[in-house]
Design a protein around this motif. Sequence first.
Motif, PDB file in Angstrom:
ATOM      1  N   ALA A   1     -11.206  42.969  45.306  1.00  0.00           N
ATOM      2  CA  ALA A   1     -12.649  43.101  45.535  1.00  0.00           C
ATOM      3  C   ALA A   1     -13.228  41.788  46.030  1.00  0.00           C
ATOM      4  O   ALA A   1     -14.035  41.751  46.978  1.00  0.00           O
ATOM      5  CB  ALA A   1     -13.353  43.551  44.258  1.00  0.00           C
ATOM      6  N   ASP A   2     -12.820  40.682  45.414  1.00  0.00           N
ATOM      7  CA  ASP A   2     -13.312  39.366  45.837  1.00  0.00           C
ATOM      8  C   ASP A   2     -12.907  39.069  47.285  1.00  0.00           C
ATOM      9  O   ASP A   2     -13.707  38.536  48.069  1.00  0.00           O
ATOM     10  CB  ASP A   2     -12.766  38.280  44.917  1.00  0.00           C
ATOM     11  CG  ASP A   2     -13.359  38.352  43.511  1.00  0.00           C
ATOM     12  OD1 ASP A   2     -14.435  38.978  43.352  1.00  0.00           O
ATOM     13  OD2 ASP A   2     -12.743  37.795  42.582  1.00  0.00           O
ATOM     14  N   LEU A   3     -11.668  39.410  47.635  1.00  0.00           N
ATOM     15  CA  LEU A   3     -11.185  39.143  48.994  1.00  0.00           C
ATOM     16  C   LEU A   3     -11.997  39.907  50.029  1.00  0.00           C
ATOM     17  O   LEU A   3     -12.406  39.349  51.062  1.00  0.00           O
ATOM     18  CB  LEU A   3      -9.703  39.518  49.111  1.00  0.00           C
ATOM     19  CG  LEU A   3      -8.707  38.650  48.344  1.00  0.00           C
ATOM     20  CD1 LEU A   3      -7.314  39.271  48.395  1.00  0.00           C
ATOM     21  CD2 LEU A   3      -8.680  37.238  48.916  1.00  0.00           C
ATOM     22  N   PHE A   4     -12.237  41.192  49.759  1.00  0.00           N
ATOM     23  CA  PHE A   4     -12.988  42.001  50.722  1.00  0.00           C
ATOM     24  C   PHE A   4     -14.447  41.551  50.789  1.00  0.00           C
ATOM     25  O   PHE A   4     -15.047  41.513  51.867  1.00  0.00           O
ATOM     26  CB  PHE A   4     -12.892  43.477  50.351  1.00  0.00           C
ATOM     27  CG  PHE A   4     -11.624  44.142  50.819  1.00  0.00           C
ATOM     28  CD1 PHE A   4     -11.487  44.561  52.137  1.00  0.00           C
ATOM     29  CD2 PHE A   4     -10.562  44.341  49.950  1.00  0.00           C
ATOM     30  CE1 PHE A   4     -10.321  45.174  52.581  1.00  0.00           C
ATOM     31  CE2 PHE A   4      -9.389  44.947  50.380  1.00  0.00           C
ATOM     32  CZ  PHE A   4      -9.267  45.359  51.700  1.00  0.00           C
ATOM     33  N   GLN A   5     -15.036  41.198  49.646  1.00  0.00           N
ATOM     34  CA  GLN A   5     -16.426  40.760  49.643  1.00  0.00           C
ATOM     35  C   GLN A   5     -16.588  39.431  50.377  1.00  0.00           C
ATOM     36  O   GLN A   5     -17.575  39.230  51.102  1.00  0.00           O
ATOM     37  CB  GLN A   5     -16.937  40.652  48.205  1.00  0.00           C
ATOM     38  CG  GLN A   5     -17.171  41.999  47.547  1.00  0.00           C
ATOM     39  CD  GLN A   5     -17.498  41.896  46.076  1.00  0.00           C
ATOM     40  OE1 GLN A   5     -17.034  41.000  45.387  1.00  0.00           O
ATOM     41  NE2 GLN A   5     -18.324  42.818  45.584  1.00  0.00           N
ATOM     42  N   GLU A   6     -15.633  38.527  50.205  1.00  0.00           N
ATOM     43  CA  GLU A   6     -15.687  37.254  50.921  1.00  0.00           C
ATOM     44  C   GLU A   6     -15.620  37.459  52.428  1.00  0.00           C
ATOM     45  O   GLU A   6     -16.176  36.662  53.198  1.00  0.00           O
ATOM     46  CB  GLU A   6     -14.534  36.355  50.471  1.00  0.00           C
ATOM     47  CG  GLU A   6     -14.696  35.810  49.060  1.00  0.00           C
ATOM     48  CD  GLU A   6     -13.442  35.125  48.561  1.00  0.00           C
ATOM     49  OE1 GLU A   6     -12.479  35.003  49.357  1.00  0.00           O
ATOM     50  OE2 GLU A   6     -13.410  34.719  47.383  1.00  0.00           O
ATOM     51  N   ALA A   7     -14.953  38.549  52.846  1.00  0.00           N
ATOM     52  CA  ALA A   7     -14.848  38.848  54.277  1.00  0.00           C
ATOM     53  C   ALA A   7     -16.041  39.647  54.796  1.00  0.00           C
ATOM     54  O   ALA A   7     -16.081  40.014  55.979  1.00  0.00           O
ATOM     55  CB  ALA A   7     -13.555  39.613  54.549  1.00  0.00           C
ATOM     56  N   GLY A   8     -16.998  39.939  53.909  1.00  0.00           N
ATOM     57  CA  GLY A   8     -18.220  40.600  54.352  1.00  0.00           C
ATOM     58  C   GLY A   8     -18.302  42.082  54.064  1.00  0.00           C
ATOM     59  O   GLY A   8     -19.246  42.747  54.532  1.00  0.00           O
ATOM     60  N   ALA A   9     -17.364  42.630  53.293  1.00  0.00           N
ATOM     61  CA  ALA A   9     -17.376  44.063  53.011  1.00  0.00           C
ATOM     62  C   ALA A   9     -18.080  44.354  51.694  1.00  0.00           C
ATOM     63  O   ALA A   9     -18.130  43.518  50.792  1.00  0.00           O
ATOM     64  CB  ALA A   9     -15.950  44.618  52.963  1.00  0.00           C
ATOM     65  N   GLN A  10     -18.640  45.555  51.591  1.00  0.00           N
ATOM     66  CA  GLN A  10     -19.091  46.087  50.317  1.00  0.00           C
ATOM     67  C   GLN A  10     -17.926  46.865  49.711  1.00  0.00           C
ATOM     68  O   GLN A  10     -17.137  47.459  50.455  1.00  0.00           O
ATOM     69  CB  GLN A  10     -20.292  47.004  50.514  1.00  0.00           C
ATOM     70  CG  GLN A  10     -21.479  46.320  51.169  1.00  0.00           C
ATOM     71  CD  GLN A  10     -22.588  47.287  51.505  1.00  0.00           C
ATOM     72  OE1 GLN A  10     -22.841  48.222  50.771  1.00  0.00           O
ATOM     73  NE2 GLN A  10     -23.239  47.073  52.639  1.00  0.00           N
ATOM     74  N   VAL A  11     -17.795  46.873  48.394  1.00  0.00           N
ATOM     75  CA  VAL A  11     -16.594  47.449  47.786  1.00  0.00           C
ATOM     76  C   VAL A  11     -16.933  48.555  46.801  1.00  0.00           C
ATOM     77  O   VAL A  11     -18.005  48.583  46.193  1.00  0.00           O
ATOM     78  CB  VAL A  11     -15.752  46.365  47.070  1.00  0.00           C
ATOM     79  CG1 VAL A  11     -15.331  45.280  48.043  1.00  0.00           C
ATOM     80  CG2 VAL A  11     -16.519  45.763  45.892  1.00  0.00           C
ATOM     81  N   ILE A  12     -15.977  49.483  46.681  1.00  0.00           N
ATOM     82  CA  ILE A  12     -15.997  50.554  45.683  1.00  0.00           C
ATOM     83  C   ILE A  12     -14.651  50.524  44.976  1.00  0.00           C
ATOM     84  O   ILE A  12     -13.606  50.433  45.622  1.00  0.00           O
ATOM     85  CB  ILE A  12     -16.208  51.929  46.341  1.00  0.00           C
ATOM     86  CG1 ILE A  12     -17.578  51.995  47.010  1.00  0.00           C
ATOM     87  CG2 ILE A  12     -16.074  53.046  45.315  1.00  0.00           C
ATOM     88  CD1 ILE A  12     -17.798  53.268  47.791  1.00  0.00           C
ATOM     89  N   VAL A  13     -14.660  50.595  43.670  1.00  0.00           N
ATOM     90  CA  VAL A  13     -13.410  50.545  42.910  1.00  0.00           C
ATOM     91  C   VAL A  13     -12.664  51.861  43.049  1.00  0.00           C
ATOM     92  O   VAL A  13     -13.223  52.945  42.877  1.00  0.00           O
ATOM     93  CB  VAL A  13     -13.688  50.258  41.421  1.00  0.00           C
ATOM     94  CG1 VAL A  13     -12.385  50.270  40.624  1.00  0.00           C
ATOM     95  CG2 VAL A  13     -14.391  48.918  41.268  1.00  0.00           C
ATOM     96  N   GLY A  14     -11.384  51.774  43.391  1.00  0.00           N
ATOM     97  CA  GLY A  14     -10.546  52.965  43.532  1.00  0.00           C
ATOM     98  C   GLY A  14      -9.112  52.596  43.229  1.00  0.00           C
ATOM     99  O   GLY A  14      -8.847  51.873  42.271  1.00  0.00           O
TER     100      GLY A  14
END
Length: 539
Positions: free
Chosen positions: A334-347
């Motif tokens: 989640a941290d990696l995707f958020q740092e790249a500018g994405a919003q995240v959903i846990v799955g």
Amino acid sequence: MEELTVEVLRAWARTALVELGRARTEIDELNVYPVPDGDTGTNLYLTWEAACDALPAGELTFAEAIQAFGRGALLGARGNSGVITSQLIRACGLRLAENLPRDQATDVQAVLADPRMSEPAAFADALKYAADAAYGAVAQPVEGTMLTVARAAATGATTAANDGKSLADVCLAAVASARQALTKTTEQLDVLRRAGVVDAGGAGLVVILGAMESVLTGQIVRVDVPARVEPQGENGESQDGPAYEVMYLLDAPDDKVADFRQVLAGLGDSVVVVGGDGLWNVHVHTDDVGAAIEHGIDIGRPHRIRVTHFADQTHHEPPPGRAVIAVVAGEGLADLFQEAGAQVIVGGPGRRCSTGELLRAMEKSKAPEIVLLPNDSDSLAVAEAAATAARQDGIRVAVIPTRAQVQGLAAIAVHDPERSFDDDVVHLSAAAGQTRHGAVTIAVKDAWTMAGMCRVGDALGVVDGDFALITEDLEEAAFGVVDRLLGGGGELLTIVTGRDADPALAAAVERHVRRNRKDVDVVVYDGGQDRYPLLIGVE
């Protein structure tokens, strides 16, 4: 399987959801009636998913389970086909629950048959009751639709039950009759004949019934959705009709609904009002949105009102702005995707994200352009369904077919919001497609795999989604996965460590690669995912 139990209901729900996801696009393409908006498959999927999500875990009586399932379908029904399907589910379940013996009311394994009726006969009777209820919910029933298919299924089941057939055979007869009726819909309805298609809603119903056949027979039944045939005459997609679809939930007395349904019929077409016990789901196609809602106010309280302008589904120029939404399998990811500018959903493994979660995330983003990264195979169909639903609201959505977290990481790494939407999608898709993926895990049960028989505690190596290696320890499995992935070439190897992974494992893999492939760069991330100590990607 010769009993109707809560476990059978759960298995049917899961199987039908998977099959509707698989057939969703093909069903959408058949959709020319009642309006050619290409969303029947998506609406059926979303309706069924809402029913599945409403089915509680834990011990339940069948009456409790079917009531929750039916209510979920009623509240989550979308589109004409979804509303009718919710009525079929609810009516069938209520009829079965009525036949539940009172002395078995607390038994989770209780079968559904009253003392006067065999279980196959009870099932056939429930299908007939549901078909009749669906016809009754539609203001102006039309033959050549899913109503026709539902009635044919009930007729086939009844004939088999009267012949003393088993429960599985009764289900087989219902599916066979439904399939036969579906093929005839093309000639029953002019708009279908002109377009060269069968009824989309009927096709979805056959998929749902086919899932029940799979559960009761223990054999996988894949229902192939009929493709278009050569159209006859003018294409049915050119038809005119009301400009708006109006849907809402209505709290109103049951005795007011019959007259209300006929009033709506005077405002437009495709009128369906389903429900009971004071809660109703209302659907109508009309040019007078205000009147459709006001008539609901006259008898009760409309809420969750949804209005769709059919023309907006195909003609919309969005303003600039773009969001990337990713399904992630762990806190580190989640941290990696958020740092790249994405919003995240846990799955991820063991927790399938829902279409509703994706739709809420898209709504929260307020972006007119959205890129979805599902990042596992199970979430791919969910993302496609959510994208289709969002497009109905004029949002431009693209689903990048990422089947692994490492493919999502490769895609988000090349995301550039300054590029045009189409160019960005092409770059993300290419990055994901050029990333081979693997993983290692520990077997939790004895099972047959693509690599042979595994035992509890064996180390398993996964390559591109298939079990490819069975070894005695994770390090050996990881080396084997890496070697196979790099065998097809590659310049960058990505290792994502799991929540409980031994740090020495990733270090050993990194040494192995540097020793044998000095031309390959290696990066290691802490992903925090469950079940898989290592996720591995090669670009």
